[in-house]
Write a protein that holds these residues in place. Structure first.
Motif, PDB file in Angstrom:
ATOM      1  N   THR A 176     -18.785  11.721  10.403  1.00 16.77           N
ATOM      2  CA  THR A 176     -19.416  11.952  11.698  1.00 16.77           C
ATOM      3  C   THR A 176     -18.390  11.646  12.789  1.00 16.77           C
ATOM      4  O   THR A 176     -17.672  10.641  12.692  1.00 16.77           O
ATOM      5  CB  THR A 176     -20.658  11.070  11.869  1.00 16.77           C
ATOM      6  OG1 THR A 176     -21.535  11.270  10.759  1.00 16.77           O
ATOM      7  CG2 THR A 176     -21.404  11.408  13.157  1.00 16.77           C
ATOM      8  N   ILE A 199     -27.675   6.520  14.953  1.00 25.05           N
ATOM      9  CA  ILE A 199     -26.948   7.734  14.587  1.00 25.05           C
ATOM     10  C   ILE A 199     -27.950   8.798  14.154  1.00 25.05           C
ATOM     11  O   ILE A 199     -28.860   8.543  13.355  1.00 25.05           O
ATOM     12  CB  ILE A 199     -25.948   7.444  13.459  1.00 25.05           C
ATOM     13  CG1 ILE A 199     -24.946   6.377  13.917  1.00 25.05           C
ATOM     14  CG2 ILE A 199     -25.227   8.705  13.025  1.00 25.05           C
ATOM     15  CD1 ILE A 199     -24.019   5.924  12.832  1.00 25.05           C
ATOM     16  N   GLN A 250     -22.287  12.772  19.730  1.00 32.47           N
ATOM     17  CA  GLN A 250     -22.182  12.882  18.268  1.00 32.47           C
ATOM     18  C   GLN A 250     -21.953  14.320  17.832  1.00 32.47           C
ATOM     19  O   GLN A 250     -22.599  15.254  18.316  1.00 32.47           O
ATOM     20  CB  GLN A 250     -23.449  12.321  17.607  1.00 32.47           C
ATOM     21  CG  GLN A 250     -23.433  12.381  16.085  1.00 32.47           C
ATOM     22  CD  GLN A 250     -24.654  11.724  15.477  1.00 32.47           C
ATOM     23  OE1 GLN A 250     -25.302  10.897  16.106  1.00 32.47           O
ATOM     24  NE2 GLN A 250     -24.976  12.108  14.253  1.00 32.47           N
TER      25      GLN A 250
END
Length: 705
Positions: A659, A703, A666
């Motif tokens: 990631t 996340i 993100q």
């Protein structure tokens, strides 16, 4: 030998001993006492007293056949009486063929036939040995019982006058006339007088060479053995098949027609010779046993003496250690006392000095306040300049630090007793005072003050005292897998300090070490637990970077001297867990495409990161980004980088995902099937880009998956 001559039932010397099929002996009267009746119609599986040596074991549980609960025969319930030797005895049984006798030693049972106890051979040899033993030692003949009593009298039994050999029962005159008349079926029974006390004692004769005043014991001549079935016949032959002596009439009747029969004298000499040979071997073993007993008794004394001596030595050694520790304790207490006295003196001096200055300042302040109350301008001006200088000077005396303590209440002393405590806990006995030759080394002692971890590396140090009898050739260091699993060897060599790299982050490793030499491997040391760093701290690796890569800022900053993309790796390696680091863009000219991610240690360094199958990366320009692995471009996303941008890389080896974060935004995660093994952080760039590495960061929260 005396124990060999005593009956296992009554505990006295044998009287009229009979030989059971199991080769054990009991007195004749004791045999009658332990004889029991079995129910009618019960088929006995035990051997008869016919002289055959083949018989079966009587299961102890079969005694329940004679209990009221199991069989229903109340008259067969065993008596609870016991002989002086602890053997259960039973009341006299009536004449009956269904009777059995159990050996009190081996608990084997045998059924009586129509001859009763007469079916067992009388052990005349044992009887003679008992008499000879008693006479030679002056022991009163215990085989001289009182007169035999009638077995059928209800109360106050009188002396028996006859005994029926077939019924094996003693009768007085009245009971014989009433219960055993000499007519009808009982007319064929043979009635004989009961043995007299002198006969029971062995029939000691007064003649034959012993005078009335002779002090020597008189040994009586023994009667030649006669056949049980043919009382008038003496034994003349020996049947090897039946293992019993026989007479000529037994042979004439054909009972031993197909058996191996030999003369009695021949077999007597042969068996005597066999017994003598066996006794020689037993005699040698008995002699060795006597010598061994003497050795053991001497050893008992030696153990007692050596134990007392060793205990005294051990106490002296421990007292010496305690005394040394007490002396060192006194020295350390003296140091603490000196430190305490020094701190107290400094604080007291500072209190005295501060109190004096405070008193002076307070007095001056009170004086100044009184001066300010005066209304005389000329008088005030006469002293004001000097007073102002004095106040200013007094104020300057309270400079920074004047109102701070010169010492603190804490004692800057620390006493590390871990290694000493470990030494005490490992205190144990060595091989002994006697030099037994070469031996394996002792367990190494881990030096805990030198054992540490840095990042995902662990350093261990140890020491061991080498003796001349156990030289050390090397050491073996073992670590587990960080999860309490099996140990594996990570170092074998002569050094006493070892650093193990490439461990998992945020893991607790158990470590131990052992020494070895030509004799063998010694015991392990105590186990120490080493915990690696929770987060990764690393830099760019100059040793593996492409030659065009230029590093600075202690290898935290990287750029390139070429217009082509070049790869630089990090110094950390990951194989487990989740890790996060960032890269800041210090310079970004002419819109290049730097790439950020992870790679194998052998990835190609002269092409963009992600173009081979050994790297996984995101490359980004000023507008957009792509994921790339093995020159395959996927997951295009809007949003690029400029000077001052931050790129975050999140590697999750549990989920096998990468990631990325561009200025906290993100991108991903992107999963890779072959993302397993060992990986290092990696960056590819050219001369238009300069980046700085930021490590030791916590994993971002919230996340998106």
């Amino acid at each position: 030998m005396e124990e060999e001559l005593k009956c296992p039932v009554c505990g006295s010397f044998f009287r009229d001993p009979i030989l059971l099929p199991c080769s054990h002996n009991v007195c004749l009267l004791c045999a009658r006492n332990i004889t029991v009746q079995t129910p009618d119609g019960e088929t006995s599986v035990q051997s008869r007293a016919s002289g055959s040596s083949d018989y079966d074991y009587l299961d102890m549980d079969k005694m329940s056949l004679y209990s009221e609960t199991d069989s229903g025969y109340g008259s067969y319930t065993p008596c609870q009486l016991k002989s002086p030797n602890g053997v259960r005895v039973f009341p006299p049984v009536a004449p009956h063929r269904n009777c059995s006798l159990t050996c009190p030693l081996c608990h084997r049972s045998v059924s009586l036939d129509e001859r009763g106890h007469r079916g067992f051979p009388r052990n005349r040899l044992l009887e003679a040995i008992v008499v000879r033993f008693q006479q030679t030692r002056g022991i009163p003949c215990s085989a001289s019982p009182s007169a035999v009593k009638c077995q059928l009298c209800d109360r106050n039994p009188v002396v028996a006058t006859v005994m029926c050999e077939q019924c094996d029962v003693y009768y007085c005159n009245a009971c014989q006339q009433r219960c055993h008349p000499s007519r009808g079926p009982l007319a064929k029974h043979r009635l004989v007088p009961p043995p007299s006390p002198s006969q029971a004692a062995g029939g000691a004769a007064s003649g034959g060479g012993g005078g009335a005043g002779s002090q020597q014991p008189v040994l009586t001549a023994r009667k030649t053995g006669t056949c049980v079935d043919h009382e008038a016949e003496n034994f003349s032959m020996y049947c090897c098949s039946c293992k019993a002596p026989v007479c000529t009439k037994c042979l004439e009747e054909g009972k031993h027609a197909k058996h191996d029969v030999k003369p009695l004298a021949v077999m007597w000499k042969q068996h005597k010779c066999q017994l003598s040979q066996a006794l020689n071997g037993v005699s040698d073993k008995a002699k060795e046993a006597k010598e061994f007993l003497v050795q053991l008794k001497n050893m008992l004394q030696q153990i007692q003496e050596n134990g007392v001596e060793f205990e005294a030595c051990l106490v002296a050694q421990c007292d010496s250690l305690i005394e040394a520790l007490t002396r060192q304790k006194a020295k350390l207490l003296t140091k603490v006392t000196k430190e305490k006295e020094y701190k107290l003196k400094v604080v007291r001096d500072q209190i005295t000095h501060c109190t004096m200055k405070l008193r002076q300042t307070t007095g001056m302040m009170e004086y100044c306040l009184e001066v300010l109350k005066e209304n005389d301008p000329s008088g005030f001006l006469q002293i004001s300049d000097a007073l102002i200088k004095r106040v200013t000077s007094s104020q300057d005396q309270w400079v920074k630090g004047a109102l701070e303590p010169k010492v603190g209440p804490e004692f800057d002393l620390s006493l590390n007793t871990d290694s000493l405590m470990q030494t005490i806990l490992q205190l144990d006995f060595c091989q002994g005072k006697v030099d037994l030759g070469p031996a394996v080394p002792a367990a190494p002692l881990l030096q805990l003050e030198k054992c540490c971890t840095r990042n995902n590396s662990a350093t261990l140090a140890w020491r061991v005292t080498a003796h001349a009898s156990c030289p050390i050739e090397g050491y073996i260091l073992e670590l587990d897998d960080g999860n309490g699993g099996q140990y594996r060897e990570v170092y074998v060599g002569k050094e006493t300090v070892c650093t193990v790299d490439g461990l998992h982050f945020n893991s607790a490793y158990n470590a131990r070490v052992k020494a070895y030499n030509a004799v063998g491997v010694g015991p392990y040391s105590q186990t120490v637990v080493l915990k690696t760093s929770d987060v990764a701290w690393f830099t760019f690796d100059p040793s593996s970077a492409h030659r065009d890569i230029v590093l600075s800022n202690e290898n935290q900053t990287a750029t390139c001297s070429s217009y082509d993309d070049r790869v630089v790796l990090g110094t950390a390696a990951f194989s487990k867990g989740t890790h996060y680091w960032e890269v800041t863009i210090d310079r970004y000219d002419n819109h290049p495409d730097p790439a950020f991610g992870v790679a194998r240690i052998n990835t190609m360094k002269e092409i963009m990161l992600g173009k081979d199958d050994k790297a996984w990366a995101m490359y980004v320009d000023n507008n957009r980004s792509w994921f790339m692995h093995n020159n395959s471009h996927t997951n295009r996303a809007e949003g690029g980088i400029t000077k001052g941008s931050t790129v975050g890389i999140l590697l999750d080896l549990t989920k096998r995902t990468l990631t990325f974060f561009i200025n906290k935004e993100q991108h991903g995660p992107t999963a890779f099937e072959n993302l397993d093994g060992v990986f290092v952080p990696a960056v590819s760039l050219n001369r238009n880009v300069q980046v700085t590495l930021l490590t030791g960061l916590e994993v971002p929260k919230n996340i998106k998956q």
